[in-house]
Write a protein that holds these residues in place. Structure first.
Motif, PDB file in Angstrom:
ATOM      1  N   ALA A   1       0.860  -1.177   0.000  1.00  0.00           N
ATOM      2  CA  ALA A   1       0.000   0.000   0.000  1.00  0.00           C
ATOM      3  C   ALA A   1       0.896   1.227   0.000  1.00  0.00           C
ATOM      4  CB  ALA A   1      -0.914   0.008   1.221  1.00  0.00           C
ATOM      5  N   PHE A   2       0.536   2.210  -0.815  1.00  0.00           N
ATOM      6  CA  PHE A   2       1.295   3.454  -0.939  1.00  0.00           C
ATOM      7  C   PHE A   2       0.412   4.573  -0.395  1.00  0.00           C
ATOM      8  CE2 PHE A   2       2.629   0.435  -4.080  1.00  0.00           C
ATOM      9  CZ  PHE A   2       4.008   0.559  -4.148  1.00  0.00           C
ATOM     10  N   ALA A   3       0.877   5.233   0.656  1.00  0.00           N
ATOM     11  CA  ALA A   3       0.050   6.193   1.387  1.00  0.00           C
ATOM     12  C   ALA A   3       0.637   7.594   1.289  1.00  0.00           C
ATOM     13  CB  ALA A   3      -0.060   5.774   2.858  1.00  0.00           C
ATOM     14  N   GLY A   4      -0.130   8.502   0.715  1.00  0.00           N
ATOM     15  CA  GLY A   4       0.313   9.881   0.591  1.00  0.00           C
ATOM     16  C   GLY A   4       0.251  10.631   1.910  1.00  0.00           C
ATOM     17  N   ASN A   5       1.090  11.645   2.022  1.00  0.00           N
ATOM     18  CA  ASN A   5       1.118  12.539   3.172  1.00  0.00           C
ATOM     19  C   ASN A   5       1.626  13.887   2.664  1.00  0.00           C
ATOM     20  OD1 ASN A   5       2.754  13.902   5.540  1.00  0.00           O
ATOM     21  ND2 ASN A   5       1.381  12.450   6.543  1.00  0.00           N
ATOM     22  N   TYR A   6       1.191  14.980   3.282  1.00  0.00           N
ATOM     23  CA  TYR A   6       1.621  16.292   2.816  1.00  0.00           C
ATOM     24  C   TYR A   6       3.143  16.443   2.835  1.00  0.00           C
ATOM     25  CZ  TYR A   6      -2.967  18.554   2.397  1.00  0.00           C
ATOM     26  OH  TYR A   6      -4.223  18.920   1.990  1.00  0.00           O
ATOM     27  N   ASN A   7       3.842  15.577   3.559  1.00  0.00           N
ATOM     28  CA  ASN A   7       5.304  15.632   3.607  1.00  0.00           C
ATOM     29  C   ASN A   7       5.972  14.588   2.724  1.00  0.00           C
ATOM     30  OD1 ASN A   7       5.398  17.791   5.281  1.00  0.00           O
ATOM     31  ND2 ASN A   7       6.063  16.697   7.103  1.00  0.00           N
ATOM     32  N   GLY A   8       5.196  13.764   2.020  1.00  0.00           N
ATOM     33  CA  GLY A   8       5.788  12.738   1.157  1.00  0.00           C
ATOM     34  C   GLY A   8       4.873  11.541   1.026  1.00  0.00           C
ATOM     35  N   PHE A   9       5.427  10.333   1.100  1.00  0.00           N
ATOM     36  CA  PHE A   9       4.587   9.140   1.079  1.00  0.00           C
ATOM     37  C   PHE A   9       5.279   7.988   1.800  1.00  0.00           C
ATOM     38  CE2 PHE A   9       7.140   8.773  -2.798  1.00  0.00           C
ATOM     39  CZ  PHE A   9       7.456   7.419  -2.889  1.00  0.00           C
ATOM     40  N   THR A  10       4.464   7.029   2.221  1.00  0.00           N
ATOM     41  CA  THR A  10       4.933   5.858   2.950  1.00  0.00           C
ATOM     42  C   THR A  10       4.534   4.604   2.185  1.00  0.00           C
ATOM     43  OG1 THR A  10       4.641   7.013   5.056  1.00  0.00           O
ATOM     44  CG2 THR A  10       4.864   4.618   5.143  1.00  0.00           C
ATOM     45  N   VAL A  11       5.393   3.598   2.209  1.00  0.00           N
ATOM     46  CA  VAL A  11       5.088   2.303   1.618  1.00  0.00           C
ATOM     47  C   VAL A  11       4.919   1.292   2.753  1.00  0.00           C
ATOM     48  CG1 VAL A  11       5.810   0.502  -0.001  1.00  0.00           C
ATOM     49  CG2 VAL A  11       6.465   2.892  -0.419  1.00  0.00           C
ATOM     50  N   TYR A  12       3.799   0.560   2.715  1.00  0.00           N
ATOM     51  CA  TYR A  12       3.510  -0.468   3.713  1.00  0.00           C
ATOM     52  C   TYR A  12       3.454  -1.843   3.050  1.00  0.00           C
ATOM     53  CZ  TYR A  12       1.909   3.483   6.587  1.00  0.00           C
ATOM     54  OH  TYR A  12       1.820   4.666   7.285  1.00  0.00           O
ATOM     55  N   ASP A  13       4.007  -2.829   3.720  1.00  0.00           N
ATOM     56  CA  ASP A  13       3.864  -4.220   3.307  1.00  0.00           C
ATOM     57  C   ASP A  13       2.581  -4.740   3.947  1.00  0.00           C
ATOM     58  OD1 ASP A  13       3.934  -7.042   3.165  1.00  0.00           O
ATOM     59  OD2 ASP A  13       6.121  -7.079   3.150  1.00  0.00           O
ATOM     60  N   ILE A  14       1.593  -5.127   3.117  1.00  0.00           N
ATOM     61  CA  ILE A  14       0.305  -5.591   3.628  1.00  0.00           C
ATOM     62  C   ILE A  14       0.087  -7.064   3.291  1.00  0.00           C
ATOM     63  CG2 ILE A  14      -0.792  -3.322   3.672  1.00  0.00           C
ATOM     64  CD1 ILE A  14      -2.071  -4.018   0.944  1.00  0.00           C
ATOM     65  N   SER A  15       1.176  -7.807   3.100  1.00  0.00           N
ATOM     66  CA  SER A  15       1.042  -9.232   2.798  1.00  0.00           C
ATOM     67  C   SER A  15       0.320  -9.963   3.925  1.00  0.00           C
ATOM     68  CB  SER A  15       2.415  -9.861   2.535  1.00  0.00           C
ATOM     69  OG  SER A  15       3.301  -9.628   3.617  1.00  0.00           O
ATOM     70  N   ASP A  16       0.479  -9.475   5.164  1.00  0.00           N
ATOM     71  CA  ASP A  16      -0.293  -9.962   6.292  1.00  0.00           C
ATOM     72  C   ASP A  16      -1.122  -8.784   6.804  1.00  0.00           C
ATOM     73  OD1 ASP A  16      -1.405 -10.902   8.601  1.00  0.00           O
ATOM     74  OD2 ASP A  16       0.472 -11.569   9.520  1.00  0.00           O
ATOM     75  N   PRO A  17      -2.382  -8.652   6.360  1.00  0.00           N
ATOM     76  CA  PRO A  17      -3.179  -7.469   6.728  1.00  0.00           C
ATOM     77  C   PRO A  17      -3.350  -7.287   8.228  1.00  0.00           C
ATOM     78  CG  PRO A  17      -4.205  -8.667   4.920  1.00  0.00           C
ATOM     79  CD  PRO A  17      -3.112  -9.548   5.451  1.00  0.00           C
ATOM     80  N   ASP A  18      -3.295  -8.364   8.994  1.00  0.00           N
ATOM     81  CA  ASP A  18      -3.425  -8.241  10.445  1.00  0.00           C
ATOM     82  C   ASP A  18      -2.199  -7.599  11.081  1.00  0.00           C
ATOM     83  OD1 ASP A  18      -6.012  -9.543  11.166  1.00  0.00           O
ATOM     84  OD2 ASP A  18      -5.103 -11.214  10.109  1.00  0.00           O
ATOM     85  N   GLU A  19      -1.069  -7.678  10.394  1.00  0.00           N
ATOM     86  CA  GLU A  19       0.171  -7.113  10.905  1.00  0.00           C
ATOM     87  C   GLU A  19       0.941  -6.408   9.779  1.00  0.00           C
ATOM     88  OE1 GLU A  19       2.492  -9.950  13.033  1.00  0.00           O
ATOM     89  OE2 GLU A  19       0.879 -10.508  14.400  1.00  0.00           O
ATOM     90  N   PRO A  20       0.414  -5.294   9.279  1.00  0.00           N
ATOM     91  CA  PRO A  20       1.116  -4.563   8.220  1.00  0.00           C
ATOM     92  C   PRO A  20       2.441  -4.010   8.735  1.00  0.00           C
ATOM     93  CG  PRO A  20      -0.641  -3.225   9.124  1.00  0.00           C
ATOM     94  CD  PRO A  20      -0.786  -4.589   9.737  1.00  0.00           C
TER      95      PRO A  20
END
Length: 503
Positions: free
Chosen positions: A88-107
């Motif tokens: 998952a790629f999450a935007g933020n006013y200061n940039g963006f974050t990449v999350y590994d969501i292969s295990d949705p219970d523990e991203p």
């Protein structure tokens, strides 16, 4: 923003050194930059408290990763989301974050890229990530500083990253666009070798050298997928040659549905339907207007069959408390429209509703233009009453792939997250929700879910202040077993179809 408003806008290509990553305490990587949005102690509201008791129906919060590092401040707003594979790629006013969501219970947070420039609206396509900058910057780098829009040399537009390795995004090019890029929506070519970005921007002023009124156009950026450094503006089509309701101030957001060669635009005071069979020359098919209950046409979502469009009204710009008894149930809401073809009955829309909302004329002079009209059916707004310290209004959402039904999950800022069924366009109904409660009991602070989207079995939300959430829709919602392998990639403003959805 240097450059002209016409189609001769030049490409601003940047030469960027390889990112330098640091290792924060949480183990994820961070790409640092020089200029961050910060708040000193005096600017941080003393009344900021933990959210109140959570309220929910048929939804469960599985995981949360709080904002952290360069994005921890109250003024570093979380924004939009995009998905690809297990990321998952999450935007933020200061940039963006990449999350590994292969295990949705523990991203897991794997990288935080610091690149200030609101809103950092975000999309992904194959190895390309596109980021929108809609605030005047000193230059197109990730080390830029804020600059007045009255300065001709300031910069706004698109930034393009290579995400062939999602854990190490590489900034490869930038493209300046007229009046910046508040949002953008992707429309791949038929062969997938090129992806077009439809750039929405608005609010021209006579004091802005490169954003002069009238501004009744969008910018179309052509991005070669294998050579994103060659991205350039290829067209700036005028969507409102007669001025539009808002006197040509621009569009806020466009949603493409490339399988059907359609796009729906939320253009400030108007909702539009477009034929995009020629990606570089979209044609407006129909225009609708709601002068009674809509204040700010914000975004659009097709149903899976492409026979309906849900437009959202961002009354108060997202910063006001509009989910209260004073505002009522029809303002700051969704407007649900059927797409009617010539010769078909208008369903449940009566003559009064059609007259109120109006209709445009089919486009002409385009060999493949489709004839259709948008016919108003109903409004949908969350049925719960919020406090006056909660900013709440219709915001970003996406379809949930349910066979034979039209179901959507949607963010409502501090109004929480709502799941509703609009299979019957005239009678939408809520079937699930999640609500954290107010950030403050004494003052209105900007917060809540900016985007809430369904992706492969789960709902993911980017909360403006609370960070990245993963939620499950429970069986009580009546949706059955939700599919966990629908999408390999998802940009909610670039809709893709799923099997068996809608009717």
């Amino acid at each position: 923003m240097a450059g002209a408003l016409a189609g001769t806008l030049a490409v601003g290509t940047v030469a960027v050194a390889a990112p330098v990553f640091a290792e924060p305490d949480d183990g994820s990587a961070v790409l640092p930059a020089q200029s961050l949005v910060t708040l000193d102690d005096s600017a941080t509201p003393s009344s900021l408290t933990e959210p109140g008791s959570m309220d929910d129906l048929n939804m469960e919060l599985l995981a949360n990763i709080p904002k952290n590092g360069a994005f921890a401040d109250l003024g570093a707003y979380s924004s939009d989301l995009a998905f690809q594979g297990d990321y998952a790629f999450a935007g933020n006013y200061n940039g963006f974050t990449v999350y590994d969501i292969s295990d949705p219970d523990e991203p897991e947070q794997v990288v935080q890229v610091v690149c200030p420039g609101s809103q950092n609206d975000i999309s992904v396509y194959k190895d390309v990530l596109v980021l929108s900058t809609d605030s005047s910057r000193s230059d197109d780098s990730c080390e830029s500083s804020a600059q007045s829009a009255s300065v001709a040399e300031s910069w706004e537009g698109l930034k393009i990253f290579d995400i062939s390795n999602p854990r190490e995004p590489e900034y490869v090019s930038a493209v300046e666009t007229a009046c910046g890029s508040h949002t953008h929506s992707l429309a791949p070519s038929k062969n997938g070798r090129t992806v077009y970005a439809y750039v929405s921007s608005y609010s021209p002023r006579a004091t802005y050298p490169d954003c002069q009124p009238p501004h009744d156009l969008i910018s179309i950026v052509k991005i070669p997928v294998r050579s994103p450094e060659r991205a350039e503006v290829v067209a700036t089509p005028v969507l409102f040659p007669e001025g539009g309701y808002t006197n040509t101030s621009g569009c806020h957001d466009i949603t493409t549905y490339v399988k059907l060669d359609l796009a729906a635009g939320a253009c400030m005071g108007d909702g539009i339907l477009m034929d995009i069979s020629d990606r570089e020359a979209p044609v407006v098919i129909d225009t609708v207007r709601d002068t009674e209950n809509f204040a700010f046409w914000h975004s659009a979502t097709f149903n899976n069959a492409g026979t309906k469009v849900v437009f959202t009204d961002e009354l108060g710009g997202g910063g006001a408390a509009t989910c209260n008894e004073t505002v009522g149930a029809e303002r700051g809401a969704n407007g649900i429209y059927d797409i009617e073809r010539p010769g078909r009955h208008h369903g449940k829309a009566d003559e009064a509703a059609t007259a109120q909302h109006g209709k445009g004329k089919p486009g002409k002079g385009h060999p493949k233009v489709q004839e259709a009209e948008l016919v108003f059916q109903s409004y949908y707004k969350i049925p719960r009453t919020n406090t006056n310290t909660e900013n709440c209004v219709a915001h970003n959402g996406s379809l949930i792939p349910v066979k034979g039904r039209d179901v959507m999950v949607q963010a409502w800022y501090q109004g929480g997250i709502s799941v509703y069924d609009f299979t019957d366009s005239a009678n939408p109904r809520e079937i699930a929700w999640f609500d954290r409660g107010p950030l403050s009991e004494s003052e209105l602070l900007l917060g809540g879910s900016w985007s809430a989207y369904f992706y492969n079995g789960y709902v993911y939300s980017n909360d403006i202040q609370q960070g990245f959430d993963v939620l499950a829709i429970e069986r009580g919602a009546g949706l059955g077993k939700l599919p966990k392998h629908t999408y390999s990639e998802l940009n909610p403003q670039q809709q893709v179809s799923f099997r068996g959805g809608g009717r």
